[in-house]
Design an enzyme around this catalytic site. Sequence first.
Site: not given
Ligand code: COS
Length: 382
Positions: A122-123, A125, A131, A279, A337, A363
């Site tokens: 899964f690419a 980042t 984030s 304890q 421990i 994630e």
């Molecule tokens: N399922 C479906 N759709 C989703 C969703 C979800 N869980 N989360 C967000 N969306 C949708 C939103 O509804 C929005 O749609 P609309 O534009 O139609 O309203 C769109 O996606 C954008 O969402 P949002 O505005 O919340 O995006 P942000 O840019 O504010 O980012 C976070 C949201 C920060 C939560 C996101 O960037 C994130 O999860 N970051 C971490 C990434 C991560 O986990 N990286 C790990 C790498 S993989 S190991």
Amino acid sequence: MIRDQEILTLLVDTISRFAREELIPAEEEVAESDLIPAHLVEQMRVLGLFGLCIPEEYGGLGLTMEEEVFVGFELGKASPCFRSLIGTNNGIGSQGLIVDGTEEQKNHYLPKLAAGELIASFALTEPGAGSDAASLRTTAVRDGDFYVLNGTKRYITNAPEAGIFTVMARTSQDGGSAGISAFIVEKDTAGLSLGRIDKKMGQKGAHTCDVIFDNCRIPAANLIGGNEGAGFKTAMKVLDKGRLHIASICVGAAERMLDDALNYALEREQFGKPIAEFQLIQAMLADSKAEIYAARSMILDAARRRDNKENIATEASCCKMFASEMCGRVADRAVQIHGGAGYVSEYAIERFYRDVRLFRIYEGTTQIQQLVIARSMIRKAS
Ligand code: COS
């Protein structure tokens, strides 16, 4: 949802025995060599571990979320590197195809992923986008029946082993997250290259590296679902499931560390008796037990809700945040421990302490989970 309790019990028992009898005894060798031996990978294939969550019509076991977390509770007891190898095929590497792929795309790739003949990565980042996933800069420009990809992806789990990558790339410069599309890219495509394998704090045996696209031309048919602009949502849906899965692995790892700490506390004598009788040691054991139970219960609840087709984005973040932080606290107490013995690599806890640190980061960091949870509360209230 459990489809057949008897079959699930058999599967969970088999995986539990495999972890106990094959994986745990091999942990040290894997940590030393940074390589999972081929015979163990083959056993994982035979057990169907690469296809746990791939639907049955494509050759997988088609586990429901509830069934999957029961498996996670057991797999998590062995070094996280083993889970990592099968993790992307069941989770973030294949789920994009499963939730949003076309029938042709699913038929083409999923059977090979389920059989473990092909590894998926899964690419998402990038060097400048972690984030803030929506700020990614890799581009995919349409050119006739092709897309041309340019950019770099970072810390990509299983990239050195992968045959295909689910790549999030920008097909439009406007619209932030709405300009992102998801693609399947095969590893032998001209213009795709890998960086050197990252030197990590822990999880030896699990590999990450950069994936670089330099005018990498892929067929337009590899756009997941055939729709431009759907890639960010695909990634978020994939992560909802991935976060529950990781939470279940945290529970397994915490149980393993607590078992090791309890066994040590029963054996180790100080002031004329086993330290388990003191304890202050008991408090650490009890706090860990209660927190593991809490994480397990919330994960099962969220998994059942997902199986009932509820939107569990908030609950998945609650589970990932609580379980990974809990796992970190249990790791810390388990080292405490063990005392001085916990700091030397003769005991597994020294390795686990380093290995489980990643759970609070990948994630979605704890801070991103907090943000997802609080935002959803505010949205509902306003
Ligand atoms: N399922 C479906 N759709 C989703 C969703 C979800 N869980 N989360 C967000 N969306 C949708 C939103 O509804 C929005 O749609 P609309 O534009 O139609 O309203 C769109 O996606 C954008 O969402 P949002 O505005 O919340 O995006 P942000 O840019 O504010 O980012 C976070 C949201 C920060 C939560 C996101 O960037 C994130 O999860 N970051 C971490 C990434 C991560 O986990 N990286 C790990 C790498 S993989 S190991």
